[in-house]
Design a protein around this motif. Sequence first.
Motif, PDB file in Angstrom:
ATOM      1  N   ALA A  25       0.877  -1.350   0.252  1.00 36.29           N
ATOM      2  CA  ALA A  25      -0.047   0.064  -0.016  1.00 36.29           C
ATOM      3  C   ALA A  25       0.958   1.143   0.028  1.00 36.29           C
ATOM      4  O   ALA A  25       0.711   2.038  -0.738  1.00 36.29           O
ATOM      5  N   GLY A  28       2.499   1.563  -3.345  1.00 35.16           N
ATOM      6  CA  GLY A  28       1.614   1.870  -4.582  1.00 35.16           C
ATOM      7  C   GLY A  28       1.447   3.288  -4.264  1.00 35.16           C
ATOM      8  O   GLY A  28       1.232   3.908  -5.561  1.00 35.16           O
ATOM      9  N   ALA A  29       1.197   3.954  -3.183  1.00 35.03           N
ATOM     10  CA  ALA A  29       0.847   5.404  -2.944  1.00 35.03           C
ATOM     11  C   ALA A  29       2.099   6.454  -3.484  1.00 35.03           C
ATOM     12  O   ALA A  29       1.980   7.186  -4.203  1.00 35.03           O
ATOM     13  N   ASP A  32       1.885   5.783  -7.451  1.00 35.44           N
ATOM     14  CA  ASP A  32       0.983   6.688  -7.904  1.00 35.44           C
ATOM     15  C   ASP A  32       1.470   8.176  -7.825  1.00 35.44           C
ATOM     16  O   ASP A  32       0.901   8.941  -8.824  1.00 35.44           O
ATOM     17  N   GLU A  36       1.991  10.066 -11.625  1.00 38.56           N
ATOM     18  CA  GLU A  36       0.507  10.719 -11.927  1.00 38.56           C
ATOM     19  C   GLU A  36       0.495  11.369 -13.378  1.00 38.56           C
ATOM     20  O   GLU A  36       1.388  12.196 -13.658  1.00 38.56           O
ATOM     21  N   ARG A  58      -3.180  -4.105  -7.920  1.00 41.63           N
ATOM     22  CA  ARG A  58      -4.275  -3.647  -7.202  1.00 41.63           C
ATOM     23  C   ARG A  58      -4.276  -2.840  -6.113  1.00 41.63           C
ATOM     24  O   ARG A  58      -5.080  -2.188  -5.861  1.00 41.63           O
ATOM     25  N   ALA A  59      -2.781  -2.330  -5.682  1.00 43.09           N
ATOM     26  CA  ALA A  59      -2.636  -1.468  -4.699  1.00 43.09           C
ATOM     27  C   ALA A  59      -2.563  -0.001  -5.440  1.00 43.09           C
ATOM     28  O   ALA A  59      -2.692   1.173  -4.864  1.00 43.09           O
ATOM     29  N   LEU A  60      -2.154   0.156  -6.936  1.00 44.91           N
ATOM     30  CA  LEU A  60      -2.261   1.384  -7.549  1.00 44.91           C
ATOM     31  C   LEU A  60      -3.567   1.773  -7.722  1.00 44.91           C
ATOM     32  O   LEU A  60      -4.726   1.026  -8.149  1.00 44.91           O
ATOM     33  N   HIS A  61      -3.842   3.051  -7.918  1.00 44.72           N
ATOM     34  CA  HIS A  61      -4.983   3.945  -8.042  1.00 44.72           C
ATOM     35  C   HIS A  61      -5.011   4.467  -9.624  1.00 44.72           C
ATOM     36  O   HIS A  61      -6.041   4.838 -10.060  1.00 44.72           O
ATOM     37  N   ASN A  62      -4.007   4.612  -9.983  1.00 42.20           N
ATOM     38  CA  ASN A  62      -3.953   5.113 -11.455  1.00 42.20           C
ATOM     39  C   ASN A  62      -3.838   4.085 -12.286  1.00 42.20           C
ATOM     40  O   ASN A  62      -3.545   2.660 -12.016  1.00 42.20           O
ATOM     41  N   PRO A  63      -4.257   4.418 -13.557  1.00 44.18           N
ATOM     42  CA  PRO A  63      -4.450   3.354 -14.806  1.00 44.18           C
ATOM     43  C   PRO A  63      -2.942   3.046 -14.910  1.00 44.18           C
ATOM     44  O   PRO A  63      -2.196   3.808 -15.169  1.00 44.18           O
TER      45      PRO A  63
END
Length: 184
Positions: A25, A28-29, A32, A36, A58-63
């Motif tokens: 996590a 991933g942050a 990201d 960005e 799965r921990a990433l929020h960006n595509p």
Amino acid sequence: MDAKDMGEDLEKVLVTEEEIRARLAELGARIDADYEGRDLLIVGVLKGAVMVMADLARALHNPVSMDWMAVSSYGAGTTSSGVVRILKDLETDIKDRDVLIVEDVIDSGLTLSWLVGNLKSRGPRSVEICTMVRKPLAFDVDLDVKYIGFDLPNEFIIGYGLDYAEKYRNLPFIGTLAPHVYEK
């Protein structure tokens, strides 16, 4: 499979499943934030990086896009042949792309150093490395690793993608294998 399934084959747990999840996590942050608005391709190195790659994605929020490579520097034995071979190459053109290599473990760094050079020769915008485990005492080359899950001692580790004789990859933690298993 978990620790109790291993019986006396497990010497000790070094990194728990919960610690792995928390560290992914955090990584991933950071990834990201660093990428960005950019077109990131994450490249898993088979076979060991399968677990890390899946959980990191799965921990990433960006595509992100994903691809896989398999490389080998080993002959029939357990020592490096000194020659790196690509067993499975990328299917994606990486020219002008940001590439993040995802590894399970970095021991000597020799094969990964070769891989970074190979990928850089293909014209990407950037090439960086993310590894779940780094063994700094085993490094034989100067290798810049941007994202590191855990620095661990130079011990025989298994679990979370790391194997012995193609076994133990499916353990949800990272541990050390009891010597009686591999000193037969």
